[in-house]
Design an enzyme around this catalytic site. Structure first.
Site: not given
Length: 211
Positions: A59-61
């Protein structure tokens, strides 16, 4: 660490990082990121870090999600958006806050199943999910006002370019080991591309994941 106040602090940090779009900031404070991460990592859900979600995906920042959303929105709400790479579903849920319709394609079936449950829990009902090869796009629902890729590709698949509407925008990471964030805009004369920040994403993989 999952309270509204924790989300508010995350949004305050995003503002200092250059995210200024009010619709995007509202979406980021509205959608609970901790629902989209593994339970063991929930205490880090609002840190500005990418987190693993199994199947060698992440999950991207929060900053990357907000930055790409701001670039896609470009000051006005898109009608129909295509997301390639549903992943955890967090970016999907953010897009749903300011888009009329979101179509999201994921090659890994179990991730799609999880996302479907999370969106149902949040009562987000303007998203359509499909288990398919994202490199092919979703021709039956094209054209799209916005297209966003959550995995990196060295070359933009022609199918996705064709499915972008006139005056539409596409936001994606380009590259392999070295990657940059790019924006493609389509007009009556063709396509223009703008290269932005250095980024790091998992690679786009063709086909459908088989157990």
């Amino acid at each position: 660490m999952t309270s509204q106040r924790t989300r508010a602090r995350m949004v305050e940090r995003l503002c200092t990082q250059g995210v200024t779009d009010e619709a995007v900031l509202t979406a980021m404070i509205t959608v609970p990121r901790h629902i989209f991460v593994e339970e063991v990592l929930a205490s880090r859900a609002y840190d500005d870090v990418a987190l693993p979600i199994n199947f060698e995906q992440t999950i991207s920042n929060p900053f990357t999600v907000a930055r790409m959303s701001q670039l896609l929105r470009a000051g006005s709400n898109p009608g129909k958006v295509l997301e390639i790479g549903t992943g955890s579903g967090y970016q999907t849920a953010i897009l749903a806050q300011f888009s009329r319709e979101v179509y999201s394609v994921e090659r890994i079936g179990p991730l799609l199943t999880r996302t479907r449950g999370r969106l149902r829990e949040l009562r987000i009902n303007n998203v359509r999910l499909k288990h398919a090869d994202g490199l092919l796009g979703l021709s039956e629902a094209a054209p799209f006002d916005g297209i966003i890729l959550t995995a990196a590709t060295p070359h933009m698949p022609p199918a996705l370019l064709e499915q972008l509407a006139i005056r539409g925008r596409m936001v994606f990471p380009r590259g392999t080991s070295e990657q940059v964030l790019c924006v493609i805009e389509r007009n009556l004369q063709g396509y223009t591309e703008t290269i932005l920040d250095e980024v790091k994403f998992v690679p786009m993989i063709p086909g459908i994941w088989q157990r």
